[in-house]
Design a protein around this motif. Structure first.
Motif, PDB file in Angstrom:
ATOM      1  N   UNK A 254       0.857  -1.180   0.000  1.00  0.00           N
ATOM      2  CA  UNK A 254       0.000   0.000   0.000  1.00  0.00           C
ATOM      3  C   UNK A 254       0.900   1.239   0.000  1.00  0.00           C
ATOM      4  N   UNK A 255       0.466   2.221  -0.715  1.00  0.00           N
ATOM      5  CA  UNK A 255       1.199   3.472  -0.793  1.00  0.00           C
ATOM      6  C   UNK A 255       0.220   4.608  -0.539  1.00  0.00           C
ATOM      7  N   UNK A 256       0.575   5.586   0.257  1.00  0.00           N
ATOM      8  CA  UNK A 256       1.863   5.779   0.924  1.00  0.00           C
ATOM      9  C   UNK A 256       2.159   4.642   1.918  1.00  0.00           C
ATOM     10  N   UNK A 257       3.445   4.480   2.209  1.00  0.00           N
ATOM     11  CA  UNK A 257       3.881   3.437   3.126  1.00  0.00           C
ATOM     12  C   UNK A 257       3.382   3.733   4.534  1.00  0.00           C
ATOM     13  N   UNK A 258       3.085   2.669   5.268  1.00  0.00           N
ATOM     14  CA  UNK A 258       2.682   2.822   6.670  1.00  0.00           C
ATOM     15  C   UNK A 258       3.758   3.605   7.418  1.00  0.00           C
ATOM     16  N   UNK A 259       3.324   4.534   8.261  1.00  0.00           N
ATOM     17  CA  UNK A 259       4.250   5.374   9.010  1.00  0.00           C
ATOM     18  C   UNK A 259       4.508   6.715   8.355  1.00  0.00           C
ATOM     19  N   UNK A 260       3.973   6.910   7.147  1.00  0.00           N
ATOM     20  CA  UNK A 260       4.201   8.157   6.418  1.00  0.00           C
ATOM     21  C   UNK A 260       3.386   9.314   6.983  1.00  0.00           C
ATOM     22  N   UNK A 261       3.889  10.513   6.701  1.00  0.00           N
ATOM     23  CA  UNK A 261       3.164  11.740   6.990  1.00  0.00           C
ATOM     24  C   UNK A 261       2.330  12.080   5.763  1.00  0.00           C
ATOM     25  N   UNK A 262       1.023  12.257   5.952  1.00  0.00           N
ATOM     26  CA  UNK A 262       0.169  12.713   4.855  1.00  0.00           C
ATOM     27  C   UNK A 262       0.292  14.226   4.799  1.00  0.00           C
ATOM     28  N   UNK A 263       0.537  14.771   3.626  1.00  0.00           N
ATOM     29  CA  UNK A 263       0.916  16.179   3.518  1.00  0.00           C
ATOM     30  C   UNK A 263      -0.250  17.155   3.567  1.00  0.00           C
ATOM     31  N   UNK A 264      -1.472  16.668   3.546  1.00  0.00           N
ATOM     32  CA  UNK A 264      -2.599  17.583   3.585  1.00  0.00           C
ATOM     33  C   UNK A 264      -3.908  16.844   3.739  1.00  0.00           C
ATOM     34  N   UNK A 265      -4.996  17.518   3.430  1.00  0.00           N
ATOM     35  CA  UNK A 265      -6.320  16.932   3.641  1.00  0.00           C
ATOM     36  C   UNK A 265      -6.760  16.008   2.504  1.00  0.00           C
ATOM     37  N   UNK A 266      -5.962  15.922   1.449  1.00  0.00           N
ATOM     38  CA  UNK A 266      -6.246  15.021   0.334  1.00  0.00           C
ATOM     39  C   UNK A 266      -5.070  14.069   0.152  1.00  0.00           C
ATOM     40  N   UNK A 267      -5.380  12.802  -0.012  1.00  0.00           N
ATOM     41  CA  UNK A 267      -4.324  11.803  -0.217  1.00  0.00           C
ATOM     42  C   UNK A 267      -4.823  10.741  -1.192  1.00  0.00           C
ATOM     43  N   UNK A 268      -3.915  10.276  -2.037  1.00  0.00           N
ATOM     44  CA  UNK A 268      -4.215   9.175  -2.948  1.00  0.00           C
ATOM     45  C   UNK A 268      -3.548   7.924  -2.403  1.00  0.00           C
ATOM     46  N   UNK A 269      -4.335   6.885  -2.252  1.00  0.00           N
ATOM     47  CA  UNK A 269      -3.841   5.596  -1.769  1.00  0.00           C
ATOM     48  C   UNK A 269      -3.822   4.639  -2.947  1.00  0.00           C
ATOM     49  N   UNK A 270      -2.711   3.904  -3.082  1.00  0.00           N
ATOM     50  CA  UNK A 270      -2.540   2.953  -4.173  1.00  0.00           C
ATOM     51  C   UNK A 270      -2.045   1.632  -3.601  1.00  0.00           C
ATOM     52  N   UNK A 271      -2.309   0.561  -4.307  1.00  0.00           N
ATOM     53  CA  UNK A 271      -1.882  -0.759  -3.856  1.00  0.00           C
ATOM     54  C   UNK A 271      -1.739  -1.666  -5.054  1.00  0.00           C
ATOM     55  N   UNK A 272      -1.204  -2.841  -4.811  1.00  0.00           N
ATOM     56  CA  UNK A 272      -1.045  -3.838  -5.869  1.00  0.00           C
ATOM     57  C   UNK A 272      -1.419  -5.204  -5.310  1.00  0.00           C
ATOM     58  N   UNK A 273      -1.875  -6.072  -6.179  1.00  0.00           N
ATOM     59  CA  UNK A 273      -2.267  -7.422  -5.767  1.00  0.00           C
ATOM     60  C   UNK A 273      -1.095  -8.398  -5.787  1.00  0.00           C
ATOM     61  N   UNK A 274       0.040  -7.985  -6.351  1.00  0.00           N
ATOM     62  CA  UNK A 274       1.231  -8.843  -6.405  1.00  0.00           C
ATOM     63  C   UNK A 274       0.934 -10.230  -6.962  1.00  0.00           C
ATOM     64  N   UNK A 275       0.121 -10.286  -8.002  1.00  0.00           N
ATOM     65  CA  UNK A 275      -0.176 -11.564  -8.646  1.00  0.00           C
ATOM     66  C   UNK A 275      -1.259 -12.393  -7.978  1.00  0.00           C
ATOM     67  N   UNK A 276      -1.788 -11.917  -6.844  1.00  0.00           N
ATOM     68  CA  UNK A 276      -2.853 -12.629  -6.139  1.00  0.00           C
ATOM     69  C   UNK A 276      -4.187 -12.295  -6.818  1.00  0.00           C
ATOM     70  N   UNK A 277      -5.061 -13.268  -7.002  1.00  0.00           N
ATOM     71  CA  UNK A 277      -6.328 -13.016  -7.712  1.00  0.00           C
ATOM     72  C   UNK A 277      -7.370 -12.319  -6.825  1.00  0.00           C
ATOM     73  N   UNK A 278      -7.202 -11.011  -6.642  1.00  0.00           N
ATOM     74  CA  UNK A 278      -8.127 -10.223  -5.821  1.00  0.00           C
ATOM     75  C   UNK A 278      -9.334  -9.842  -6.677  1.00  0.00           C
ATOM     76  N   UNK A 279     -10.534 -10.073  -6.139  1.00  0.00           N
ATOM     77  CA  UNK A 279     -11.757  -9.768  -6.888  1.00  0.00           C
ATOM     78  C   UNK A 279     -12.413  -8.466  -6.434  1.00  0.00           C
ATOM     79  N   UNK A 280     -11.974  -7.920  -5.284  1.00  0.00           N
ATOM     80  CA  UNK A 280     -12.592  -6.701  -4.775  1.00  0.00           C
ATOM     81  C   UNK A 280     -11.700  -6.058  -3.712  1.00  0.00           C
ATOM     82  N   UNK A 281     -11.680  -4.735  -3.706  1.00  0.00           N
ATOM     83  CA  UNK A 281     -10.931  -3.953  -2.715  1.00  0.00           C
ATOM     84  C   UNK A 281     -11.896  -3.029  -1.976  1.00  0.00           C
TER      85      UNK A 281
END
Length: 101
Positions: free
Chosen positions: A1-28
């Motif tokens: 997950x990005x931003x990495x755990x422990x990060x400082x969020x720089x403001x009131x808006x943040x974009x979170x991104x992730x990857x399934x790393x080849x795992x067959x995820x059907x829903x997030x």
């Protein structure tokens, strides 16, 4: 997950991104809250197979924001937990302590 755990969020808006790393995820699904597992700051609802979401209206008071990224496999729901400092440059998270401050 990005931003990495422990990060400082720089403001009131943040974009979170992730990857399934080849795992067959059907829903997030993403929760952000004032305690681990809570969704009182943000509850994405089903994101389908999307690998990102942008959140607005986050606090900027230096508090801790807890994230739980849910993902669904054929065997059921699993989750990944993370923590962030809410948009205050004097904030920090001790990455070695997984308990509430």
């Amino acid at each position: 997950i990005s931003p990495a755990s422990g990060s400082l969020l720089s403001g009131s808006t943040a974009t979170f991104q992730w990857t399934a790393n080849g795992v067959p995820v059907t829903q997030w699904w993403l929760y952000l809250g004032t305690s681990q597992g809570y969704s009182d700051l943000y509850n994405s609802g089903s994101l389908g197979t999307s690998l990102s979401t942008t959140v607005t209206g986050l606090p900027t008071d230096g508090s801790i924001i807890f994230a739980r990224l849910w993902y669904r496999l054929a065997s059921g729901w699993k989750a990944i937990d993370a923590q962030y400092a809410a948009g205050n440059s004097s904030s920090r998270i001790d990455k070695t302590d997984s308990h509430d401050p």
